[in-house]
Write a protein that holds these residues in place. Structure first.
Motif, mmCIF file in Angstrom:
data_model
loop_
_atom_site.group_PDB
_atom_site.id
_atom_site.type_symbol
_atom_site.label_atom_id
_atom_site.label_comp_id
_atom_site.label_asym_id
_atom_site.label_seq_id
_atom_site.Cartn_x
_atom_site.Cartn_y
_atom_site.Cartn_z
ATOM 1 N N GLY A 1 0.820 -1.213 0.000
ATOM 2 C CA GLY A 1 0.000 0.000 0.000
ATOM 3 C C GLY A 1 0.849 1.257 0.000
ATOM 4 N N THR A 2 1.909 1.257 0.784
ATOM 5 C CA THR A 2 2.820 2.407 0.835
ATOM 6 C C THR A 2 3.552 2.547 -0.498
ATOM 7 N N LEU B 1 1.266 4.173 -3.032
ATOM 8 C CA LEU B 1 1.125 5.599 -2.740
ATOM 9 C C LEU B 1 2.399 6.355 -3.134
ATOM 10 N N ALA B 2 3.564 5.772 -2.853
ATOM 11 C CA ALA B 2 4.836 6.407 -3.219
ATOM 12 C C ALA B 2 4.946 6.559 -4.738
ATOM 13 N N LYS B 3 4.535 5.527 -5.466
ATOM 14 C CA LYS B 3 4.562 5.598 -6.932
ATOM 15 C C LYS B 3 3.647 6.713 -7.424
ATOM 16 N N VAL C 1 6.958 0.021 12.525
ATOM 17 C CA VAL C 1 5.530 0.262 12.278
ATOM 18 C C VAL C 1 5.233 1.753 12.399
ATOM 19 N N ALA C 2 5.843 2.407 13.373
ATOM 20 C CA ALA C 2 5.671 3.855 13.514
ATOM 21 C C ALA C 2 6.209 4.575 12.280
ATOM 22 N N LEU C 3 7.377 4.154 11.795
ATOM 23 C CA LEU C 3 7.973 4.783 10.614
ATOM 24 C C LEU C 3 7.086 4.573 9.386
ATOM 25 N N GLU C 4 6.573 3.368 9.197
ATOM 26 C CA GLU C 4 5.700 3.089 8.049
ATOM 27 C C GLU C 4 4.490 4.019 8.056
ATOM 28 N N ASP C 5 3.854 4.169 9.210
ATOM 29 C CA ASP C 5 2.684 5.050 9.286
ATOM 30 C C ASP C 5 3.067 6.519 9.099
ATOM 31 N N TRP D 1 13.898 -4.236 -5.188
ATOM 32 C CA TRP D 1 12.700 -4.971 -4.809
ATOM 33 C C TRP D 1 11.533 -4.350 -5.561
ATOM 34 N N ILE D 2 10.669 -5.202 -6.076
ATOM 35 C CA ILE D 2 9.487 -4.750 -6.812
ATOM 36 C C ILE D 2 8.302 -5.570 -6.312
ATOM 37 N N TYR D 3 7.160 -4.889 -6.111
ATOM 38 C CA TYR D 3 5.926 -5.613 -5.841
ATOM 39 C C TYR D 3 5.291 -5.960 -7.179
#
Length: 126
Positions: A9-10, A13-15, A112-116, A28-30
């Motif tokens: 999800g991140t 959004l970054a893309k 987890v804090a950094l991801e959010d 790394w690629i999703y």
């Protein structure tokens, strides 16, 4: 110890916000069809995936944090409370004096804090 890769999800959004930094030695690629992480050193494979919207880059949290700071002028800070054993985040403007957004909850994990915090920072930029 290893760098954490951002979530799908991140990454999406970054893309959407213009993130396109890949490492020349491998990335790394999703895979958007299978929603799985793929590591590749093949530049043509990576380029094909990205151009044809079959995948999206999946950088480490620290690389995305750096990109936000250097390219978008937004800095994500993680704060910890050793006494209370939790983390939270703040998003600052480039001058590091103006708080753009602050966390309203606590996290047990730094990652987890950094991801959010990264998600919040991405949602704030145009």
């Amino acid at each position: 110890m290893k760098d954490e890769i951002i979530t799908l999800g991140t990454a999406k959004l970054a893309k959407e916000k213009g993130f396109s930094v890949s490492h020349r030695y491998g990335s790394w690629i999703y895979d958007l069809e299978d929603e799985e992480l793929v590591y590749t050193t093949d530049v043509m494979y990576r380029t094909n995936y990205l151009i044809n919207n079959l995948g999206t880059l999946a950088p480490s949290q620290s690389l995305l944090q750096r990109w936000l700071r250097e390219e978008k002028g937004v800095d994500v800070f993680i704060h910890n409370s050793i006494k209370e054993n939790h983390y939270d985040w703040s998003v600052y403007s480039q001058d590091k004096e103006t708080i753009i957004s602050e966390c309203s909850q606590y996290y047990i994990s730094y990652e987890v804090a950094l991801e959010d915090g990264l998600i919040e920072a991405l949602s704030l930029i145009e």
